[in-house]
Design an enzyme around this catalytic site. Structure first.
Site, PDB file in Angstrom:
ATOM      1  N   ASN A 406       0.811  -1.205   0.000  1.00  0.00           N
ATOM      2  CA  ASN A 406       0.000   0.000   0.000  1.00  0.00           C
ATOM      3  C   ASN A 406       0.850   1.263   0.000  1.00  0.00           C
ATOM      4  O   ASN A 406       1.086   1.866  -1.038  1.00  0.00           O
ATOM      5  CB  ASN A 406      -0.969  -0.040   1.190  1.00  0.00           C
ATOM      6  CG  ASN A 406      -2.026   1.040   1.122  1.00  0.00           C
ATOM      7  OD1 ASN A 406      -1.899   1.979   0.352  1.00  0.00           O
ATOM      8  ND2 ASN A 406      -3.060   0.909   1.913  1.00  0.00           N
ATOM      9  N   ASP A 407       1.357   1.623   1.173  1.00  0.00           N
ATOM     10  CA  ASP A 407       2.065   2.896   1.277  1.00  0.00           C
ATOM     11  C   ASP A 407       3.240   3.010   0.315  1.00  0.00           C
ATOM     12  O   ASP A 407       3.531   4.085  -0.198  1.00  0.00           O
ATOM     13  CB  ASP A 407       2.566   3.103   2.721  1.00  0.00           C
ATOM     14  CG  ASP A 407       1.408   3.294   3.676  1.00  0.00           C
ATOM     15  OD1 ASP A 407       0.339   3.760   3.224  1.00  0.00           O
ATOM     16  OD2 ASP A 407       1.565   2.981   4.868  1.00  0.00           O
ATOM     17  N   VAL A 408       3.915   1.874   0.069  1.00  0.00           N
ATOM     18  CA  VAL A 408       5.127   1.942  -0.759  1.00  0.00           C
ATOM     19  C   VAL A 408       4.803   2.153  -2.235  1.00  0.00           C
ATOM     20  O   VAL A 408       5.702   2.280  -3.059  1.00  0.00           O
ATOM     21  CB  VAL A 408       6.004   0.679  -0.606  1.00  0.00           C
ATOM     22  CG1 VAL A 408       6.490   0.551   0.814  1.00  0.00           C
ATOM     23  CG2 VAL A 408       5.267  -0.559  -1.046  1.00  0.00           C
ATOM     24  N   THR A 409       3.494   2.171  -2.589  1.00  0.00           N
ATOM     25  CA  THR A 409       3.124   2.418  -3.980  1.00  0.00           C
ATOM     26  C   THR A 409       2.339   3.713  -4.121  1.00  0.00           C
ATOM     27  O   THR A 409       1.816   4.008  -5.185  1.00  0.00           O
ATOM     28  CB  THR A 409       2.237   1.278  -4.514  1.00  0.00           C
ATOM     29  OG1 THR A 409       1.027   1.232  -3.741  1.00  0.00           O
ATOM     30  CG2 THR A 409       2.935  -0.064  -4.417  1.00  0.00           C
ATOM     31  N   ALA A 446       0.385   4.131   7.115  1.00  0.00           N
ATOM     32  CA  ALA A 446       0.462   5.583   7.257  1.00  0.00           C
ATOM     33  C   ALA A 446      -0.917   6.219   7.416  1.00  0.00           C
ATOM     34  O   ALA A 446      -1.021   7.405   7.700  1.00  0.00           O
ATOM     35  CB  ALA A 446       1.175   6.190   6.056  1.00  0.00           C
TER      36      ALA A 446
END
Lengths: 481, 112
Positions: A406-409, A446
């Site tokens: 999720n957050d890393v994309t 996040a």
């Protein structure tokens, strides 16, 4: 110095060389295994020569002929056997997804052993009423404090990863004050030991204070930050072992402990950088959530304009692509879907499709954990590409398949003014077509909406990673049969 | 400060520098096995457990020696075995089509 002692020193030197070369060989997957064996060989030699020294009665710091009592041999040998069997069995049986917990437990016992070595030597010397110098008592205090903090802290970290303790940050009224109090107790007790005489009560205060500090330090840290914590505690254990080496005047402990302390520190820094957070901010804790972010309903701000796809759509896209990039995330690890993922990748590769895996540095639960999970599923490591190298490739791929990341994309990281601003991300949004397998539109760690999901080229397959991948796999198989 | 302590300190500092130098070149792909391998190395504290066994002369010290030896041995044996298991999974097989004979049961490496 007897001949045996000289031989022992030389063996220690050789073992230190084995440790350094062993770590050096871990630079490439092709040589890493040899490096580990070399390191283990050095370790075996160091232990064997120390036992030989003990049998010859020459290990006492004062160099005298101390005859080792029978009970000491019983304690030592039974301890070695029990520990070895426990280590062997747990290392053989553990599931790859549970690896971080096990590493954390090994770390705990290592720190505990280091603290015990310091405690035994201190108690012995103070019991003899010998004058205790600061150059002895300072390393003892550091050894006991660092070792005890690592012991209790690592057990809590393992408990959180295993789910025995809530992965959410745990704080309660006065927990911060209690934490500071425990640190003060440990440090004040330590100061008393350095300036005063050997005193069992002061030593007990140091141990209890440090154990409590370890627990209270890790409890408020969210499960998603555990990788950084484990790495930091690993560095702590290295330091504790080095301090134990100062206490008993043994150089192999100093060298090996310092090596591990340095390596753990670097790794901790790399991890924290990859999450765009400082180590201090992580250790203060209380931020972030647990990682069991369950199955919320399909909702959210972007809920209105996301495009749903089903497994057949995804299969068609994948089967007729020429280049596919798979982006595995925490959701894949949590669902233990690495085998389905590997099978899908292998099936596509077999059809002549270029398949690459994009590995964000903090995917999984430890640095590089994702690589281990995928390696377990027989994904060739030549297909595992790190972030800097894979990012330019997204623009040239037909489909980016995001599994539980999720957050890393989230492209929002490129803008300023939100929780993940500046975090290095995978440029998945540059792909011609994107498929996201995810249980819901629930937020990541996040707590942000992922803008990727609302983009026109993105399709969402709402499913558990394991089930979703299995459906896609089955659909591709019927398609190409 | 004794000369022994000074030379020990020198060793400590040099080992820290070597540690930084060696580790900073390891690719992220191998960070987990590397962490686990480093974890096994701090199991060298088993040497410390052997040495304190030689100094122990009362029941309290025997018990602590036993626990220290058990902890350290678990660290060192478990650490190396689990690292080896992880590294055994890293295989370079870019071309061989393997999907057909992939068993989905996770038994392959547990039998090792």
């Amino acid at each position: 110095m007897s001949a045996l002692e000289i031989a022992a020193r030389l063996v220690y030197l050789g073992a230190a060389v084995c440790f350094v070369l062993g770590l050096h060989l871990m630079r490439s997957p092709a040589t890493a295994r040899r490096g580990n064996l070399l390191s283990a060989a050095g370790m075996t030699a160091a232990i064997a020569v120390t036992i030989a020294l003990l049998a010859a009665g020459g290990t006492a710091a004062e160099g005298g002929d101390v005859s080792v009592s029978g009970w000491a041999w019983v304690a030592l040998i039974s301890g070695l056997v029990v520990g070895s069997v426990a280590g062997l069995v747990s290392a053989r049986r553990v599931q790859m997804t549970a690896m971080p917990q096990l590493v954390s437990i090994f770390n705990a016992v290592g720190g505990g052993a280091a603290a015990l070595v310091g405690i035994v030597d201190f108690v012995r010397l103070s019991g003899e009423g010998a004058a205790i110098t600061a150059s002895f008592s300072i390393p003892v205090v550091l050894d006991v404090i660092i070792g005890s903090v690592t012991f209790s802290g690592s057990l809590i970290a393992a408990g959180k990863l295993q789910g025995w303790i809530s992965g959410a940050p745990i704080t309660f009224r006065g927990s911060r004050a209690l934490n500071i109090f425990s640190a003060v107790v440990a440090l004040a007790g330590g100061a008393g030991l350095v300036w005063g005489q050997g005193n069992a009560y002061l030593l007990a205060a140091v141990i209890v204070g440090a154990l409590a500090f370890g627990v209270l330090m890790v409890l408020p840290i969210g499960g998603a930050d555990m990788p950084v914590v484990i790495s930091l505690l690993n560095a702590f254990t290295g330091l504790a072992v080095a301090m134990a080496g100062f206490v008993i005047g043994n150089q192999i402990l100093i060298i090996a402990g310092a090596l591990v302390g340095a390596s753990g520190t670097i790794l901790t820094k790399l991890m924290a950088d990859a999450m765009n957070r400082s180590v201090i901010a992580i250790m203060i804790g209380g931020f972030g959530t647990g990682d069991g972010a369950g199955g919320e309903a399909v909702a959210g701000v972007a809920g209105a304009d996301v495009r749903r796809v089903d497994a057949d759509d995804v299969a068609i896209q994948l089967a007729y692509a020429t280049k596919v990039i798979i982006v595995p995330g925490y959701g894949l690890a949590a669902a233990q879907a690495q085998r389905e993922c590997g099978e899908l990748g292998a099936l596509l590769t077999e059809r002549g499709i270029t398949v690459l895996y994009a590995i964000h540095p903090v995917a999984g639960r430890m640095p590089g954990h994702m690589n281990v999970l995928l390696a377990e599923a027989d994904v060739p490591y030549t297909q595992l590409i790190e972030m800097e190298e894979i990012n330019p490739e997204f623009a040239t791929c037909d489909v980016a398949l995001v599994v539980g990341a999720n957050d890393v994309t989230n492209p929002a990281a490129r803008r300023t003014g939100n929780a993940i601003s500046g975090m290095p991300i995978l440029d998945v949004d540059k792909a011609r077509s994107v498929v996201v397998i995810k249980r819901s539109l629930g937020h990541g760690y996040a707590g942000l909406d992922n803008e990727l999901y609302g983009q026109p080229q993105t399709g969402m397959l709402f499913a558990d990673a394991k089930k979703g991948l299995a459906q896609v796999l089955a659909a591709v198989k019927t398609l190409v049969a | 400060m004794t000369s022994d302590l000074l030379s020990d300190l020198g060793l400590f500092v040099l080992a820290v520098l070597v540690g930084f130098e060696v580790i900073s070149k390891i690719p992220a792909t191998l960070h987990t096995p590397m962490m686990s391998g480093a974890n096994a190395i701090h199991g060298v504290v088993v040497v410390g457990a052997v040495i304190i066994a030689g100094l122990a002369d009362d029941p309290f010290a025997y018990v602590l020696t036993f626990v220290a030896a058990a902890f350290a041995a678990m660290n060192v044996v478990g650490g190396y075995v689990v690292t080896d298991r992880m590294l055994g999974m890293f295989k370079a097989r870019p071309s061989r089509p393997a999907a057909a004979d992939q068993p989905s049961a996770p038994t392959q490496e547990t039998a090792r």
